[in-house]
Design a protein around this motif. Structure first.
Motif, mmCIF file in Angstrom:
data_model
loop_
_atom_site.group_PDB
_atom_site.id
_atom_site.type_symbol
_atom_site.label_atom_id
_atom_site.label_comp_id
_atom_site.label_asym_id
_atom_site.label_seq_id
_atom_site.Cartn_x
_atom_site.Cartn_y
_atom_site.Cartn_z
ATOM 1 N N LEU A 68 0.817 -1.225 0.000
ATOM 2 C CA LEU A 68 0.000 0.000 0.000
ATOM 3 C C LEU A 68 0.848 1.272 0.000
ATOM 4 N N ASP A 69 2.161 1.121 0.151
ATOM 5 C CA ASP A 69 3.048 2.291 0.058
ATOM 6 C C ASP A 69 3.711 2.401 -1.314
ATOM 7 N N ILE A 70 3.203 1.614 -2.277
ATOM 8 C CA ILE A 70 3.722 1.677 -3.645
ATOM 9 C C ILE A 70 2.551 2.012 -4.567
ATOM 10 N N ALA A 71 2.684 3.078 -5.335
ATOM 11 C CA ALA A 71 1.634 3.449 -6.298
ATOM 12 C C ALA A 71 2.225 3.419 -7.701
ATOM 13 N N GLU A 156 7.482 12.429 6.098
ATOM 14 C CA GLU A 156 7.296 11.436 5.041
ATOM 15 C C GLU A 156 8.278 11.668 3.885
ATOM 16 N N LEU A 157 8.869 10.574 3.422
ATOM 17 C CA LEU A 157 9.758 10.642 2.268
ATOM 18 C C LEU A 157 9.081 9.952 1.087
ATOM 19 N N LEU A 158 9.096 10.620 -0.056
ATOM 20 C CA LEU A 158 8.500 10.070 -1.267
ATOM 21 C C LEU A 158 9.595 9.851 -2.295
ATOM 22 N N ARG A 173 4.378 14.852 -14.806
ATOM 23 C CA ARG A 173 3.199 15.691 -14.512
ATOM 24 C C ARG A 173 2.214 14.916 -13.639
ATOM 25 N N ALA A 174 2.001 13.638 -13.956
ATOM 26 C CA ALA A 174 1.070 12.821 -13.166
ATOM 27 C C ALA A 174 1.589 12.646 -11.737
ATOM 28 N N PRO A 179 -1.963 12.753 -5.276
ATOM 29 C CA PRO A 179 -2.305 13.160 -3.895
ATOM 30 C C PRO A 179 -1.159 12.981 -2.888
ATOM 31 N N TRP A 180 -0.299 11.979 -3.070
ATOM 32 C CA TRP A 180 0.828 11.810 -2.138
ATOM 33 C C TRP A 180 1.847 12.946 -2.301
#
Ligand SMILES: [Zn+2]
Length: 466
Positions: A68-71, A156-158, A173-174, A179-180
């Motif tokens: 759930l932490d991978i999109a 939080e790190l992305l 762009r996406a 949202p994250w």
């Protein structure tokens, strides 16, 4: 590099800090990931970004990242991925970015297979070794290390894995509007920024952090004419008319410009350089109205682009038969526009310079202009600490990018972006986009340390409670 890692291990073990103890294991894993992703031909048209995302997601899940932490995202015919490491505090996230796609490479033109990682003579060879799969490997290694060391960031790190930086930047762009990501406070882009080593001595000269990009824009000049038989020349001729317009473009100089970032950059480079160019750099950094200094820099291909908008003819077309008067003639003028200047201002300035109503000047595509990311003392300090781990004392300065990265997409979306790869190389060893791309082996491992150090430092990471 092994020696360096071992030294680091003992130094840290002696100090009682466990954070770098797994360093050798991490290096082997990162190299394995690097080798696998180099083998995927992620150039536009080859459809390999989904395979790369599937592979990376698998490696990360095995390393302890919850699904759930991978999109994953699709845009512009490419696949991209965002991974998050949740923070313990409610602060805006920090984004790290790398791109998975490459400019294509034709195996028959290369001395070695471009899609096999080959280590030879202190270099890693292969398409993407520098641009930007070392960055991808560094993001993956950082995430795996956080999990293995049970480190938790305060914020939080992305981690963004872009699928089409070299072409449409649709996945960027996406990602920027996901949202994250959309509330990220700033981004670190691994696709630019790095250290320069002296070509002759290998001594570190300066470390550059990209804080802004020039706008890439192309203008089409066109002249039309009724034409006719070439045995009956008319007074006007589309090719001659275009040629005269091009000479006026060649002679035109756009106004000298500067900002805090370019003055800091030119001053720092000037301090490391002797002779008339060094003198002009220092004088311009002190006083950008110094016309004599600006004139010296205008003649330098290396620095002209940092002091003004530049435009140059790159394509030419015209006529339709050797025995006919040309009905059309056209040329492409490629411009690198100084930040803050509107694309249409440059188009009108070209029109005014040409001063011929028969020559039309139109803008090709829809160029993206991006703002300057004001240098943040906290980010510059963290980058300085990370760089000085391997190169103590080297100056860390911001610069204006004349090429281009997808940092401009993040900046335009309101996310200040600083490009910092941690990679040091010699200017003569820059083969990104070209044949026989390579990266010094030592730089690859230093790049891993760099991104990990920034994530720990900027993210305020601490060991998770037992
Ligand atoms: Zn790149």
């Amino acid at each position: 590099m092994k020696r360096l890692a071992a030294a680091l291990f003992f130094a840290v073990a002696a100090a009682g800090a466990p954070l770098l103890a797994e360093s050798n294991v991490d290096q082997a894993t990162a190299r394995e990931v690097y080798a696998h992703i180099i083998s995927l031909r992620t150039a536009a048209g080859h459809g390999e970004t989904p395979a790369m995302v599937a592979y990376l997601a698998d490696v990360l899940r095995q390393g302890g990242v919850p699904a759930l932490d991978i999109a994953t995202l699709e845009a512009g015919g490419a696949t991209a991925m965002i991974v998050r490491l949740p923070g313990t505090e409610a602060a805006r996230p920090i984004l790290f970015s790398a791109h998975m796609d490459v400019v294509d490479a034709l195996p028959e033109d290369w001395q070695r297979s471009p899609f096999t990682l080959i280590e030879e003579g202190g270099n890693f060879y292969g398409r993407g070794t520098m641009d930007n799969k070392a960055g991808v490997a560094a993001l993956v290694a950082t995430i795996l290390r956080f999990k293995a060391e049970r480190l938790q960031p305060a914020r939080e790190l992305l981690f963004a894995f872009v699928g089409d930086e070299e072409t449409g930047m649709e996945t960027t762009r996406a990602i920027a509007t996901h949202p994250w990501v959309r509330d990220a406070e700033f981004a670190i882009n691994t696709d630019a920024g790095g250290g320069l080593l002296d070509d002759a001595t290998g001594k570190p000269l300066v470390y550059l952090v990209q804080g802004a990009e020039k706008t890439f824009a192309t203008f089409d000049l066109a002249v039309t004419n009724p034409g006719g038989h070439s045995s009956r020349p008319r007074a006007d001729n589309a090719i001659y008319q275009l040629a005269q317009a091009l000479l006026k473009v060649q002679a035109h100089r756009f106004p000298v410009m500067s900002n805090d970032l370019t003055r800091a950059y030119l001053g720092a480079v000037g301090n490391a350089q002797s002779g008339p160019t060094g003198e002009a750099l220092r004088a311009f950094a002190k006083d950008p109205n110094d016309a004599a200094a600006a004139a010296v820099l205008a003649d330098s291909p290396e620095f002209a682009g940092t002091t003004r908008t530049t435009c140059v003819a790159t394509l030419l077309s015209g006529g339709h038969a050797e025995n006919a008067l040309p009905q059309t003639a056209g040329a492409a003028i490629n411009c690198r526009i100084f930040p803050g200047v509107a694309v249409d201002t440059v188009r009108r300035e070209l029109e005014a310079a040409i001063a011929d109503p028969d020559v039309t000047v139109t803008t090709r595509d829809s160029p993206t202009a991006s703002p300057v990311s004001e240098m943040r003392p906290d980010v510059m300090a963290a980058i300085g600490r990370a760089v000085h781990e391997h190169y103590p004392g080297v100056a860390v300065v911001p610069y204006l990018e004349s090429g281009g990265t997808d940092g401009k997409v993040y900046r335009t979306a309101g996310i200040p972006t600083f490009a910092s790869s941690g990679l040091f190389s010699k200017p003569s060893q820059m083969f990104a986009h070209g044949l026989n791309e390579r990266l010094p082996v030592q730089s690859f491992y230093q790049g891993l340390d760099h991104i990990y150090a920034l994530a720990v430092d900027l993210g305020g990471a601490k060991p998770a409670a037992p």
